[in-house]
Design an enzyme around this catalytic site. Structure first.
Site, PDB file in Angstrom:
ATOM      1  N   ASP A 114     -34.037 -48.084  32.618  1.00  0.00           N
ATOM      2  CA  ASP A 114     -32.677 -47.626  32.281  1.00  0.00           C
ATOM      3  C   ASP A 114     -31.625 -48.713  32.505  1.00  0.00           C
ATOM      4  O   ASP A 114     -30.642 -48.791  31.764  1.00  0.00           O
ATOM      5  CB  ASP A 114     -32.316 -46.336  33.012  1.00  0.00           C
ATOM      6  CG  ASP A 114     -32.492 -46.435  34.518  1.00  0.00           C
ATOM      7  OD1 ASP A 114     -33.052 -47.444  34.999  1.00  0.00           O
ATOM      8  OD2 ASP A 114     -32.063 -45.497  35.216  1.00  0.00           O
ATOM      9  N   ARG A 139     -34.198 -59.994  36.874  1.00  0.00           N
ATOM     10  CA  ARG A 139     -33.005 -59.173  37.019  1.00  0.00           C
ATOM     11  C   ARG A 139     -31.839 -60.151  36.996  1.00  0.00           C
ATOM     12  O   ARG A 139     -31.871 -61.165  37.683  1.00  0.00           O
ATOM     13  CB  ARG A 139     -33.080 -58.351  38.299  1.00  0.00           C
ATOM     14  CG  ARG A 139     -34.242 -57.342  38.235  1.00  0.00           C
ATOM     15  CD  ARG A 139     -34.157 -56.267  39.285  1.00  0.00           C
ATOM     16  NE  ARG A 139     -35.055 -55.162  38.994  1.00  0.00           N
ATOM     17  CZ  ARG A 139     -36.263 -54.978  39.544  1.00  0.00           C
ATOM     18  NH1 ARG A 139     -36.707 -55.837  40.432  1.00  0.00           N
ATOM     19  NH2 ARG A 139     -36.991 -53.944  39.211  1.00  0.00           N
TER      20      ARG A 139
HETATM   21  P1  ADP Z   1     -34.811 -51.612  34.937  1.00  0.00           P
HETATM   22  O1  ADP Z   1     -34.552 -52.013  33.532  1.00  0.00           O
HETATM   23  O2  ADP Z   1     -36.266 -51.671  35.282  1.00  0.00           O
HETATM   24  O3  ADP Z   1     -34.149 -50.301  35.275  1.00  0.00           O
HETATM   25  P2  ADP Z   1     -32.743 -53.035  36.460  1.00  0.00           P
HETATM   26  O4  ADP Z   1     -31.988 -51.796  36.802  1.00  0.00           O
HETATM   27  O5  ADP Z   1     -32.982 -54.027  37.527  1.00  0.00           O
HETATM   28  O6  ADP Z   1     -34.196 -52.736  35.892  1.00  0.00           O
HETATM   29  O7  ADP Z   1     -31.970 -53.737  35.254  1.00  0.00           O
HETATM   30  C1  ADP Z   1     -32.508 -54.890  34.642  1.00  0.00           C
HETATM   31  C2  ADP Z   1     -31.390 -55.774  34.140  1.00  0.00           C
HETATM   32  O8  ADP Z   1     -30.626 -55.099  33.139  1.00  0.00           O
HETATM   33  C3  ADP Z   1     -30.349 -56.166  35.177  1.00  0.00           C
HETATM   34  O9  ADP Z   1     -30.767 -57.219  36.008  1.00  0.00           O
HETATM   35  C4  ADP Z   1     -29.196 -56.624  34.280  1.00  0.00           C
HETATM   36  O10 ADP Z   1     -29.425 -57.907  33.758  1.00  0.00           O
HETATM   37  C5  ADP Z   1     -29.286 -55.606  33.127  1.00  0.00           C
HETATM   38  N1  ADP Z   1     -28.332 -54.505  33.362  1.00  0.00           N
HETATM   39  C6  ADP Z   1     -28.459 -53.481  34.218  1.00  0.00           C
HETATM   40  N2  ADP Z   1     -27.369 -52.686  34.199  1.00  0.00           N
HETATM   41  C7  ADP Z   1     -26.509 -53.247  33.314  1.00  0.00           C
HETATM   42  C8  ADP Z   1     -25.186 -52.923  32.854  1.00  0.00           C
HETATM   43  N3  ADP Z   1     -24.538 -51.850  33.289  1.00  0.00           N
HETATM   44  N4  ADP Z   1     -24.622 -53.747  31.937  1.00  0.00           N
HETATM   45  C9  ADP Z   1     -25.288 -54.825  31.473  1.00  0.00           C
HETATM   46  N5  ADP Z   1     -26.520 -55.176  31.880  1.00  0.00           N
HETATM   47  C10 ADP Z   1     -27.124 -54.417  32.768  1.00  0.00           C
HETATM   48  O1  F6P Z   2     -38.893 -49.824  38.799  1.00  0.00           O
HETATM   49  C1  F6P Z   2     -40.196 -50.218  39.085  1.00  0.00           C
HETATM   50  C2  F6P Z   2     -40.364 -50.470  40.546  1.00  0.00           C
HETATM   51  O2  F6P Z   2     -41.697 -50.903  40.746  1.00  0.00           O
HETATM   52  C3  F6P Z   2     -40.022 -49.314  41.471  1.00  0.00           C
HETATM   53  O3  F6P Z   2     -41.038 -48.337  41.496  1.00  0.00           O
HETATM   54  C4  F6P Z   2     -39.802 -50.026  42.780  1.00  0.00           C
HETATM   55  O4  F6P Z   2     -38.971 -49.299  43.642  1.00  0.00           O
HETATM   56  C5  F6P Z   2     -39.119 -51.287  42.337  1.00  0.00           C
HETATM   57  O5  F6P Z   2     -39.507 -51.507  40.985  1.00  0.00           O
HETATM   58  C6  F6P Z   2     -39.442 -52.497  43.147  1.00  0.00           C
HETATM   59  O6  F6P Z   2     -38.710 -53.554  42.633  1.00  0.00           O
HETATM   60  P1  F6P Z   2     -38.773 -55.086  43.128  1.00  0.00           P
HETATM   61  O7  F6P Z   2     -39.559 -55.801  42.068  1.00  0.00           O
HETATM   62  O8  F6P Z   2     -37.349 -55.500  43.119  1.00  0.00           O
HETATM   63  O9  F6P Z   2     -39.413 -55.096  44.446  1.00  0.00           O
END
Ligand code: ADP
Ligand code: F6P
Length: 319
Positions: free
Chosen positions: A103, A72
């Site tokens: 997302d 992340r």
């Molecule tokens: P997931 O893809 O599983 O939903 P996250 O919400 O942690 O996981 O998002 C993963 C990564 O995507 C973030 O750490 C960041 O690098 C990038 N990201 C998330 N939101 C944005 C955004 N609004 N603009 C640009 N990059 C983003």
């Molecule tokens: O998005 C996948 C997921 O496993 C969720 O179900 C859970 O809440 C989260 O990731 C846990 O994330 P982390 O790796 O930051 O503990």
């Protein structure tokens, strides 16, 4: 396009490796050079580009996790971070990017597209929380892992005439709890989309009432509360012997199921085909058993609808 790159971002999910393998092999197969980028968007910023070969992805279709690692990355949310990423992509002559993630990661792909860099999203998350696709990569394997746990816990609950709360992942989405509750025969399914009072939970358990059950399973989605708190409430309000288990990270690992290998492969090939046509700004998904793609902004704006019919069906068949 002659050069493309692929990365995995956010929470990992079984089937990501199948998708990476398909991107690399199909891309090379149609004459492209393919780079793997390590640690998601962080790797774009840190220039962690690896030239991939047919052999780089040998022996991975059956493995959980992601060989490209995931991360992340807060820096990528900033303008400077995104500019650094694009500079590195251009330095390697990469013309299109495939982002495998949830997302949040799709927002990252959208940010690159907004800056004129064509990107395609593949839905990789166990949560199944994306509205535009019926299923995300990893959901099926996670369901199988949870079902295995429910089966085992039920054996001992049944012998001891106890009630068990099993807390599953899913963030704000109740799909893991819903599908696993239904298929694991849970007496009660608690999800954020359909809140339940403690009295309703006790009634549905059927232990003290008309159904004469002597043990039971409550599947609790993490988005709807904590297993430990629900356990305390039930102990206070009933004379049931209540236990709780938080399944945790085992839900995110493990060898991908047939379904996730299949989806990963189809999603990966579809994403490369889009880039080969010069198309960006799309997310790949499956709708009514057909692999398709849609606009990244439209797809991300869609609101996931909870399947209330399935939920009610589960309540009826678990009595
Ligand atoms: P997931 O893809 O599983 O939903 P996250 O919400 O942690 O996981 O998002 C993963 C990564 O995507 C973030 O750490 C960041 O690098 C990038 N990201 C998330 N939101 C944005 C955004 N609004 N603009 C640009 N990059 C983003
Ligand atoms: O998005 C996948 C997921 O496993 C969720 O179900 C859970 O809440 C989260 O990731 C846990 O994330 P982390 O790796 O930051 O503990």
């Amino acid at each position: 396009m002659n050069k493309i790159a692929v990365l995995t971002s956010g929470g990992d999910a079984p089937g990501m490796n199948a998708a990476i393998r398909a991107v690399v092999r199909y891309g090379i197969g149609v004459g492209m050079e393919v780079f793997g980028v390590e640690r998601g968007f962080q790797g774009l910023i840190n220039d962690a580009f690896i030239p991939m070969t047919m052999r780089s992805v040998s022996d991975i279709i059956q493995r959980g996790g992601t060989i490209l690692k995931t991360a992340r990355c807060l820096e990528f949310k900033t303008e400077e971070g995104q500019q650094k990423a694009i500079e590195n992509l251009k330095k390697h002559g990469v013309e299109g990017l495939i982002v495998i993630g949830g997302d949040g990661s799709f927002m990252g792909a959208k940010a690159l597209t907004d800056r004129g860099f064509p990107s395609i999203g593949i839905p990789g998350t166990i949560d199944n929380d994306l509205a535009y696709t019926d299923f995300t990569l990893g959901f099926d394997t996670a369901c199988n892992t949870i079902l295995d746990a429910i089966n085992k816990i039920r054996d001992t609950m049944s012998s001891h005439e106890r009630v068990s709360i099993i807390e599953v992942m899913g963030r704000n989405c109740g799909d893991l709890a819903l599908y696993c509750g239904l298929c694991g025969g849970a007496e009660v399914i608690v999800v954020p989309e359909h809140p339940m009072s403690i009295d309703e939970i006790i009634k549905c358990l059927g232990c003290n009432g008309e159904n004469n059950k002597t043990s039971g399973i409550i599947v609790l989605a993490e988005g709807a509360g904590r297993a430990s708190e629900l356990k305390e409430e039930l102990l206070k309000r009933t004379d049931l012997a209540v236990k709780s288990t938080v399944l945790g990270y085992q839900q995110r690992g493990g060898s991908p199921s047939y379904r996730d290998r299949f989806l990963g492969t189809c999603f990966g090939v579809h994403a490369v085909k889009l880039l080969a046509m010069g198309v960006g700004n799309r997310i790949v998904g499956i709708k009514e058993n057909r692999i398709y793609d849609m606009d990244i902004i439209q797809g991300c704006a869609m609101k996931k609808k909870f399947d209330l019919d399935l939920y009610k069906m589960a309540q009826v068949v678990s009595r």
